[in-house]
Design an enzyme around this catalytic site. Structure first.
Site, PDB file in Angstrom:
ATOM      1  N   SER A   1      32.351  -4.751  20.688  1.00 38.88           N
ATOM      2  CA  SER A   1      31.523  -3.888  21.361  1.00 38.88           C
ATOM      3  C   SER A   1      32.046  -3.591  22.744  1.00 38.88           C
ATOM      4  CB  SER A   1      30.154  -4.749  21.387  1.00 38.88           C
ATOM      5  OG  SER A   1      30.305  -5.535  22.443  1.00 38.88           O
ATOM      6  N   LYS A   2      31.228  -2.711  23.275  1.00 44.87           N
ATOM      7  CA  LYS A   2      31.805  -2.122  24.539  1.00 44.87           C
ATOM      8  C   LYS A   2      32.296  -3.428  25.422  1.00 44.87           C
ATOM      9  CE  LYS A   2      30.733   2.097  25.783  1.00 44.87           C
ATOM     10  NZ  LYS A   2      29.457   3.001  25.238  1.00 44.87           N
ATOM     11  N   ARG A   3      31.566  -4.430  25.317  1.00 48.27           N
ATOM     12  CA  ARG A   3      31.982  -5.613  26.318  1.00 48.27           C
ATOM     13  C   ARG A   3      33.395  -5.948  26.252  1.00 48.27           C
ATOM     14  NH1 ARG A   3      30.093  -9.957  24.294  1.00 48.27           N
ATOM     15  NH2 ARG A   3      29.350  -9.389  22.552  1.00 48.27           N
TER      16      ARG A   3
ATOM     17  N   GLY B   1      35.813  -3.925  25.829  1.00 45.32           N
ATOM     18  CA  GLY B   1      36.712  -2.856  26.195  1.00 45.32           C
ATOM     19  C   GLY B   1      36.456  -1.726  25.671  1.00 45.32           C
TER      20      GLY B   1
END
Ligand code: GLU
Length: 467
Positions: A238-240, A242
């Protein structure tokens, strides 16, 4: 052997993300390795979630990655009549039937089945009724009541599904629109796809799709389900973890060849080799080396691999990437010897193309902008003599090779009694504006006598103005 035909069928409901790009890459490499064909199909039948912007973003990302397609893009939404034709065939052959049970009724059946400890399923009320087409009727597939459907997965091995758990799934909605699994199968059949490599989030669709192939009397493609890509903490990417979109990596200064090299290694291996050129990947890629374990996305590893690719890429190719980045920074640079020499001083020191572009700026400045701290520390009165002397000595040289420069520096050291280290930093600041840069001799050689002497004179003037 039959020619391999693979496909990549993204749903255009967002950008191309890391997992999707890897799926595309595996299919593309398999086609290229075998001399087969790779087809691009946009699965845009979900009109609420599909957007043109996503289609554009996906195509742009594939182009950047250098994943080219031999056919397409086909648009699933334009093929609805073909899908319906196959539904009609199945109605006629008795593999499908109209069902008029209301959604509420089906809901109740499913609840009842769950209450009895089974899987939520349609109970077959309309299965043998032979109902005609009516306005609110859906079309259901007549799933065999007994037996098993085996997915002979080229990556995971055999996966066995009990037909009794699959129920009579809908293949056409009451508004006449074909359902996803049906559309995929019909498209894959009519596009002669014989190899389907996709994420293992689709594995539960595959037995249904296999039953559809069988009902249509069509040969099955080879199926392979690739394990997910996870973050370092082993949770779904997920965005976390990268950036998610592939083009974000382009914008961060990654080389497409480095990115595909990293992507392929998230699930495929060739001994313990980490670095692959694009051609090597095409040469070495085989489905049997796709692993069963989830790929772990690690930005630091990607960055290190990018640095390796920058080192290995010829300067005349890197310049093609660098010139637009310099332009964004207000510098007009041209292909040719100068930029290639510039690149040779930076390619071992740059982890990304952005770093390289920033590092190259000083080579192009008419007047060097001095970093304030660097100037304060090194462009001082004590630097005047060595800078002047060096300018004189260099001016006398015909050719600024490393050897001839050494002589010039030595003469300055001898005449001033100042050590090389104390001369080099003011010279570096004079030439680059900064205290960190490629080696002094390299820079001088690339800049050439005129630029070097002019910059030394500018620095001398700068110091004089402060005094
Ligand atoms: N459209 C599907 C997706 O984007 C792919 C389906 C498939 O590969 O069969 O996940």
């Amino acid at each position: 052997m039959e020619k391999i035909i693979t496909r990549f069928p993204p749903s255009p409901s967002g950008y191309l993300h890391v997992g999707g790009a890897r799926t595309a890459l595996f299919n593309w490499l398999h086609a290229r390795h075998t001399g087969g064909k790779f087809i691009l199909r946009i699965e845009d039948t979900d009109t609420e979630r599909s957007t043109q912007a996503s289609v554009d973003a996906i195509l742009e990302a594939l182009e950047w990655l250098g994943i080219d397609w031999d056919e397409g893009p086909y648009f699933q939404s334009k093929r609805v009549d073909i899908h319906k034709g196959y539904i009609q065939k199945m109605l006629e052959s008795g593999h499908a039937y109209y069902c008029t049970c209301s959604p509420e009724k089906v809901d109740a059946m499913r609840k009842e089945a769950t209450a009895k400890g089974g899987k939520p399923r349609y109970d077959g009320t309309c299965r043998e009724k032979g109902l005609p087409r009516t306005d609110n009727a859906v079309v259901r597939f007549k799933t065999p009541v007994a037996g098993t459907t085996i997915v002979e997965d080229v990556i995971k091995g055999n996966i066995v599904f009990q037909n009794s758990e699959l129920d009579d799934f809908i293949i056409q909605r009451s508004d006449g629109m074909p359902i996803y699994n049906l559309a995929v199968v019909v498209d894959d059949i009519t596009m002669n796809i014989n190899t389907v490599i996709r994420g293992d989030d689709h594995v539960n669709n595959t037995p249904k799709q296999i039953l559809l192939y069988k009902a249509l009397g069509e040969p099955l493609p080879a199926f392979g389900h690739v394990p997910m890509v996870l973050g370092k903490d082993r949770t779904r990417l997920s965005k976390r973890h990268g950036a998610m979109s592939v083009t974000a990596y382009r914008d961060m200064g990654y080389l497409p060849d480095a990115f595909i090299n990293y992507l392929v290694r998230l699930g495929w291996s060739f001994g313990d080799q980490e670095f692959f050129t694009r051609n090597e990947l095409i040469e070495k890629f085989t489905l049997k080396n796709i692993g069963k374990a989830a790929g772990i996305f690690d930005q630091d590893k990607l960055l290190a691999l990018n640095a390796d690719h920058i080192k290995q890429t010829p300067p005349d190719k890197l310049s093609g990437y660098l010139i637009p980045l310099l332009k964004e920074r207000g510098v007009v640079a041209k292909q040719g010897d100068y930029i290639e020499h510039v690149i040779k001083t930076l390619d071992t020191r740059s982890k990304t193309l952005l770093e390289m572009a920033d590092g190259a700026l000083f080579y192009y400045q008419e007047k060097v902008t001095f970093d304030e701290k660097a100037a304060k520390k090194f462009l001082t009165a004590s630097a005047l003599d060595p800078l002047k002397l060096l300018a004189e000595k260099l001016e006398q040289l015909d050719d600024l090779t490393e050897k001839s420069q050494e002589g010039a520096f030595k003469a300055v050291m001898d005449e001033t009694g100042i050590k090389f280290g104390k001369i080099a930093q003011p010279v570096r600041v004079a030439l680059t504006g900064k205290t960190v840069s490629p080696g002094i001799f390299e820079i001088i050689e690339v800049l050439g006598k005129d630029r070097v002497v002019r910059r030394l004179m500018d620095a001398i003037q700068f110091i004089n103005e402060l005094l």
